[in-house]
Write an enzyme that holds these catalytic residues in place. Structure first.
Site, PDB file in Angstrom:
ATOM      1  N   TRP A 142       0.836  -1.208   0.000  1.00 18.64           N
ATOM      2  CA  TRP A 142       0.000   0.000   0.000  1.00 18.64           C
ATOM      3  C   TRP A 142       0.867   1.253   0.000  1.00 18.64           C
ATOM      4  CZ3 TRP A 142      -4.933   2.143   0.391  1.00 18.64           C
ATOM      5  CH2 TRP A 142      -5.009   3.421   0.956  1.00 18.64           C
ATOM      6  N   MET A 143       0.398   2.295  -0.684  1.00 15.30           N
ATOM      7  CA  MET A 143       1.041   3.612  -0.647  1.00 15.30           C
ATOM      8  C   MET A 143      -0.026   4.688  -0.534  1.00 15.30           C
ATOM      9  SD  MET A 143       3.424   5.523  -3.533  1.00 15.30           S
ATOM     10  CE  MET A 143       2.032   5.862  -4.634  1.00 15.30           C
ATOM     11  N   ASN A 144       0.237   5.709   0.315  1.00 14.32           N
ATOM     12  CA  ASN A 144      -0.583   6.920   0.243  1.00 14.32           C
ATOM     13  C   ASN A 144       0.318   8.148   0.158  1.00 14.32           C
ATOM     14  OD1 ASN A 144      -0.713   5.842   3.199  1.00 14.32           O
ATOM     15  ND2 ASN A 144      -1.331   7.971   3.526  1.00 14.32           N
ATOM     16  N   ASP A 145       0.254   9.095   1.048  1.00 13.30           N
ATOM     17  CA  ASP A 145       0.854  10.420   0.861  1.00 13.30           C
ATOM     18  C   ASP A 145       2.311  10.384   0.403  1.00 13.30           C
ATOM     19  OD1 ASP A 145      -1.518  10.838   2.166  1.00 13.30           O
ATOM     20  OD2 ASP A 145      -0.642  11.821   3.917  1.00 13.30           O
ATOM     21  N   GLN A 161       4.223   7.235   2.195  1.00 12.62           N
ATOM     22  CA  GLN A 161       3.582   6.414   3.207  1.00 12.62           C
ATOM     23  C   GLN A 161       3.400   5.009   2.641  1.00 12.62           C
ATOM     24  OE1 GLN A 161       1.871   7.839   6.657  1.00 12.62           O
ATOM     25  NE2 GLN A 161       3.996   8.237   6.108  1.00 12.62           N
ATOM     26  N   TRP A 169      -4.261   0.201   4.006  1.00 12.37           N
ATOM     27  CA  TRP A 169      -3.562   1.089   4.944  1.00 12.37           C
ATOM     28  C   TRP A 169      -3.276   0.367   6.254  1.00 12.37           C
ATOM     29  CZ3 TRP A 169      -3.932   2.880   9.835  1.00 12.37           C
ATOM     30  CH2 TRP A 169      -3.128   3.981  10.181  1.00 12.37           C
ATOM     31  N   SER A 202       3.287  11.135   7.838  1.00 13.15           N
ATOM     32  CA  SER A 202       3.821  12.028   6.804  1.00 13.15           C
ATOM     33  C   SER A 202       4.756  13.092   7.367  1.00 13.15           C
ATOM     34  CB  SER A 202       2.675  12.702   6.054  1.00 13.15           C
ATOM     35  OG  SER A 202       1.985  11.765   5.266  1.00 13.15           O
ATOM     36  N   ARG A 255       0.164  16.886  13.065  1.00 14.50           N
ATOM     37  CA  ARG A 255       0.999  16.061  12.194  1.00 14.50           C
ATOM     38  C   ARG A 255       1.453  16.771  10.911  1.00 14.50           C
ATOM     39  NH1 ARG A 255      -4.048  13.119  12.195  1.00 14.50           N
ATOM     40  NH2 ARG A 255      -5.283  13.400  10.291  1.00 14.50           N
ATOM     41  N   TRP A 404      -9.756   8.854  -0.121  1.00 17.37           N
ATOM     42  CA  TRP A 404      -9.954   8.031   1.069  1.00 17.37           C
ATOM     43  C   TRP A 404     -11.323   7.338   1.092  1.00 17.37           C
ATOM     44  CZ3 TRP A 404      -6.488   5.845   3.727  1.00 17.37           C
ATOM     45  CH2 TRP A 404      -5.260   6.464   3.978  1.00 17.37           C
TER      46      TRP A 404
END
Length: 570
Positions: A142-145, A161, A169, A202, A255, A404
């Protein structure tokens, strides 16, 4: 992503699963199992079933010290895919299952015990028809930001991420990729992994002399800000012994730190998200931070949590600046990027921004509080941040190309999520407001190949438009994406309700619409297997949407314009 140029790290992972040894479980109870690790293997391959609940795994060494804790959706009755855990001295996995065991059956009968195996390598051969041809993706997982992006010594560094133990996630690490041209990316070793302060959320990197300094959120019981230093150009990091370097007690969501050197103020600044506002700090040494001010109350959209900020100066394109803006000071404005989830213009996550001035202590927005400006009017453009120290004073950004509302459900398994193509930002005026422009980075022009008669799964389409135009991409299955430009209404829209597979989420089928801030003379479309990115060639409009057709769109019909199709080399 260039799957032909995965560096030696990936090459060491290539095998077939048939050559590995099975692992007998130690059953301790209805929801408690142990696995002894091999001393002779590099990896244990863990079978994943995405529909299952998370199993908590404590990894112990020979002294029974816990060296790591990970969460994995271990397979109960079928295997969707495997994920590798690199053993590195691990001796035992202590596994606790959650959920109702009466519905799952006896723990000793779970299929994961038959399918968990030891191996010296892991097969990362691409098995996904929706993996993009020229967008950055993780090798697996998985990858996000996007995180920590910076340019140094001819190399673009992109962290992200990353969950290496599943394609949904969880288990946030920093993955790492590098590029010499912003298009072809090479997978690098993992950059940062969780510690006892928490998961690695992040953050950003800055270059400070020969060092690369990373700031990130340690997401434990509370969210705090930590620092790590690299002396080898960002390949490996040593975490700062004084972590955390920044804390608070008044908000839960605290954050995504973004530091930068402020040359005018002669100090470091840092902006981060705190609930539904941004907080700004200053420092002389990157270690001790002083609170300066906050921004956000009553400004813009507050439909969700504010995240992933960025703050930087931009210059007007001289051709777009009126005589009243001819001085140098008036040609520079500061832009504050504010990613928000939910609250986007079409539901879920999106990137808004504010334009104003910043003196090192306080950001002042030039618009009225009620004004909301979106950087991209598609459904799938989030967590936008810029590269630090980009050459030629460019402001280059990339975004996470998902939403999301359905990011965990999109129809891929080996990996999930891609980043947008790189974009260069600028400023333009329309009416009484200043807006941010976004154009595909010039490196995309180098990807143009021969002209084509029909669209392909990876192509760029340039369309010269008239006052009113309709563009339809379609395939032989009747799947289509319809785009409409209306010069009178000054709008551009994209309809993906019949684009292909849309059934994985009720939030996916939609029509997105953008203001054009004047006329569009030329439209640029970037097609890449599972995405369409549309741009006004002058940068006044951008729209990013995922699509999942059962076969590529190989037909185009244009009413009110003329299209030229270019192959994209990859």
């Amino acid at each position: 992503m260039n799957t032909k140029k995965i560096i030696s790290l990936a090459a060491t992972l290539l095998i077939t699963l048939s050559s590995v040894a099975q692992i007998p479980p130690i059953i301790l109870g209805d929801s408690h199992v142990m696995l002894r690790m091999s001393k002779d293997a590099r990896y244990v391959l863990l079978p994943v079933q995405e529909a299952e609940d998370i199993a908590s795994i404590a990894v112990l060494n020979d002294r029974n010290d816990m060296v790591q804790r990970i969460n994995v959706k271990l397979a109960v009755d079928r295997v969707d895919y495997w994920v590798p855990y690199e053993l590195k001295g691990a001796s035992l996995m202590d596994i606790e299952f959650h959920g109702d065991r009466r519905q799952k059956g006896a723990v000793g009968e779970f299929v994961c015990w038959k399918e968990a195996k030891f191996s010296d390598s892991f097969d990362t051969t691409n098995r996904e028809r929706f993996r993009p041809a020229y967008h950055h993706t993780p090798l697996y997982g998985w990858m996000n930001d996007p995180n920590g992006m910076f340019y140094k010594d001819g190399v673009w560094n992109l962290y992200y991420q990353w969950n290496p133990y599943g394609s949904q996630w969880e288990n946030m690490h920093w993955g790492h990729s590098t590029s010499h041209d912003l298009i072809h990316w090479e997978t690098q070793p993992m950059a940062l992994e969780p510690d006892w302060l928490g998961s690695i959320f992040s953050g950003s990197c800055v270059t400070n002399g020969s060092e690369v300094v990373a700031f990130y959120t340690s997401a434990g019981r509370h969210q705090t800000q930590s620092m790590a230093v690299s002396k080898d150009g960002g390949v490996t990091f040593q975490k700062f012994e004084g972590n955390p370097v920044l804390t608070t007690s008044d908000v839960a969501d605290f954050r995504d730190p973004r530091p930068f050197w402020n040359n005018e103020a002669g100090m470091w600044n840092l902006i981060l998200a705190a609930g539904q506002e941004m907080r700004i700090y200053s420092s002389k040494d990157l270690k001790e931070w002083t609170f300066e001010s906050s921004f956000g109350k009553e400004y813009g959209n507050h439909g969700g949590v504010w995240e992933c900020p960025d703050l930087f100066p931009l210059y007007f394109n001289p051709s777009s600046v009126g005589a009243q803006e001819s001085s140098k000071s008036q040609n520079i404005k500061w832009v504050l990027l504010c990613n928000i989830n939910p609250g986007g213009p079409f539901g879920g996550s999106a990137t808004q921004y504010f334009v104003g001035q910043f003196d090192g202590h306080k950001f002042t927005c030039e618009s009225m509080p009620k004004v909301t400006k979106w950087l991209d009017y598609g459904k799938d453009h989030y967590a936008t941040v810029s590269f630090y120290n980009a050459p030629e004073n460019r402001r280059v950004v990339m975004a996470w190309m998902s939403n999301w509302q359905y990011a965990n459900q999109v129809p891929t398994k080996q990996f999930r999520s891609a980043n947008s193509i790189p974009r260069d930002l600028g400023l333009f005026r329309y009416g009484e407001e200043t807006y941010v422009s976004a154009v595909p980075s010039k490196e995309m022009l180098n990807m143009r190949g021969a002209t084509l008669k029909k669209p392909s799964e990876a192509c760029e389409i340039v369309i010269d438009l008239k006052d009113k135009a309709t563009v339809t991409l379609s395939n032989s299955k009747g799947e289509k994406v319809t785009m409409n430009y209306d010069a009178a209404k000054r709008t551009f829209s994209m309809d993906r309700t019949k684009s292909g597979d849309t059934g994985f989420s009720e939030s996916f089928p939609c029509v997105t619409e953008a203001p054009t801030y004047g006329t569009i003379k030329q439209l640029r479309l970037f097609i890449d297997r599972c995405s369409i990115e549309a741009f006004d060639s002058e940068g006044k409009m951008s729209m990013t949407n995922l699509v999942f057709p059962s076969e590529p769109y190989n037909n185009i019909k244009v009413s009110g314009g003329k299209a030229t199709i270019y192959e994209i080399k990859h």
